[in-house]
Design an enzyme around this catalytic site. Structure first.
Site, PDB file in Angstrom:
ATOM      1  N   ASP A 122       1.077  -1.312   0.068  1.00  0.00           N
ATOM      2  CA  ASP A 122       0.294   0.052   0.251  1.00  0.00           C
ATOM      3  C   ASP A 122       1.076   1.484   0.319  1.00  0.00           C
ATOM      4  O   ASP A 122       1.765   0.971   0.527  1.00  0.00           O
ATOM      5  CB  ASP A 122      -0.897  -0.382   0.937  1.00  0.00           C
ATOM      6  CG  ASP A 122      -2.270   1.201   0.752  1.00  0.00           C
ATOM      7  OD1 ASP A 122      -3.342   0.345   1.048  1.00  0.00           O
ATOM      8  OD2 ASP A 122      -1.723   2.265   1.183  1.00  0.00           O
ATOM      9  N   ASP A 152       3.855   2.181  -4.847  1.00  0.00           N
ATOM     10  CA  ASP A 152       2.286   3.691  -4.708  1.00  0.00           C
ATOM     11  C   ASP A 152       2.730   1.999  -6.055  1.00  0.00           C
ATOM     12  O   ASP A 152       2.880   2.707  -7.518  1.00  0.00           O
ATOM     13  CB  ASP A 152       2.564   4.306  -5.794  1.00  0.00           C
ATOM     14  CG  ASP A 152       1.535   5.002  -6.751  1.00  0.00           C
ATOM     15  OD1 ASP A 152       0.460   4.414  -7.106  1.00  0.00           O
ATOM     16  OD2 ASP A 152       1.675   6.533  -6.959  1.00  0.00           O
ATOM     17  N   TYR A 197     -15.639   5.214 -12.012  1.00  0.00           N
ATOM     18  CA  TYR A 197     -15.092   4.304 -11.439  1.00  0.00           C
ATOM     19  C   TYR A 197     -16.231   3.087 -11.432  1.00  0.00           C
ATOM     20  O   TYR A 197     -15.527   2.057 -11.593  1.00  0.00           O
ATOM     21  CB  TYR A 197     -15.964   4.702  -9.812  1.00  0.00           C
ATOM     22  CG  TYR A 197     -16.609   3.760  -8.447  1.00  0.00           C
ATOM     23  CD1 TYR A 197     -14.670   3.089  -7.979  1.00  0.00           C
ATOM     24  CD2 TYR A 197     -17.440   2.289  -8.320  1.00  0.00           C
ATOM     25  CE1 TYR A 197     -14.607   2.152  -6.945  1.00  0.00           C
ATOM     26  CE2 TYR A 197     -17.098   1.799  -7.435  1.00  0.00           C
ATOM     27  CZ  TYR A 197     -15.609   1.429  -6.705  1.00  0.00           C
ATOM     28  OH  TYR A 197     -16.000   0.228  -6.093  1.00  0.00           O
TER      29      TYR A 197
END
Length: 248
Positions: A38, A60, A154
């Site tokens: 993460d 990243d 999304y």
């Protein structure tokens, strides 16, 4: 049910919170040694406290160089990898129509939600092929199948993720690597609360899942118990998408 996961290894992206954290803790409880990836170092350390001997990598997932290093060193430290769970995701602009969304914001959603999974899987597949029973689980959303106003980036990215999983399962047919997706409806996570507001979860007018609910689906798909399940999506939406809008 014995999920036959003791002694196996798994790599999880988006492990700092929400579904990623719940999945990491659930896998660790089953005796799986996990690598946690993460970009949030502080929250990632908190997740690691709930996992024995976890490998931690601050990365990243949209950066190919960072991903290559994080994956290779994680696999080396784990001594191989049997499962990969891609949970890293962002919602992007919510409540905006297409003409209000910048190209930068559109690309940012796809970079994390789709390209991030692509980069991780491209790096880790050689290690997965070496496992006698490997599994990939991609965290999509019911937004891959239904849509809410103002969430086009999304929804489109999650639909792409579902098809990425299906396509990869076809590419890997005949190997010991399975690929599936989980598509939950609203989950009580920091991201959902940020999008909908804390008030929406006080007396919700909709059914809400916990991250642990979703993690249980992931565990089954990772387990050899689900060896016949490949190239499909578990849609966990309380049956919402099955209902007709016909007013009868």
């Amino acid at each position: 049910m014995d999920l036959q996961l003791t002694g196996t290894t798994a790599l999880i992206t988006g492990a700092a919170s929400g579904i990623g954290r719940a999945t990491a803790h659930a896998l660790a409880a089953e005796g799986v040694r996990v690598a946690l990836l993460d970009r949030d170092a502080v929250a990632l350390a908190e997740t690691a406290r709930g996992c024995d001997d976890a490998v931690v990598r601050v990365v990243d997932v949209t950066d190919e160089t960072q991903v290559a290093l994080a994956v290779s060193t994680s696999v080396e430290e784990l001594g191989g990898v049997d499962a990969v769970v891609c949970c890293a995701g962002i919602s992007g602009p919510v409540g905006s129509t297409i003409e209000q969304i910048s190209l930068h914001d559109w690309n940012a959603v796809f970079a994390v939600n789709v390209t991030g999974a692509f980069l991780v899987l491209a790096q880790v597949l050689p290690a997965l092929r070496a496992s006698p029973s490997a599994s990939v689980v991609l965290l999509a959303s019911d937004s891959a199948f239904v849509s809410s106003p103002g969430m086009a980036p999304y929804c489109a990215s999650k639909a792409a993720l579902v098809q990425l999983g299906r396509s990869l399962s076809v590419d890997l047919a005949g190997t010991d690597v399975r690929v599936n997706t989980v598509a939950p409806s609203i989950v009580d996570t920091p991201m959902s609360r940020g999008d909908l507001g804390e008030h929406a979860f006080v007396s919700p007018a909709f059914e809400v899942q916990t991250p642990e609910d979703v993690a249980s689906h992931v565990l089954y798909l990772v387990s050899p118990r689900s060896r016949a399940i490949n190239g499909t999506t578990i849609l966990s939406d309380f049956g919402y998408s099955a209902r007709s809008g016909f007013p009868a």
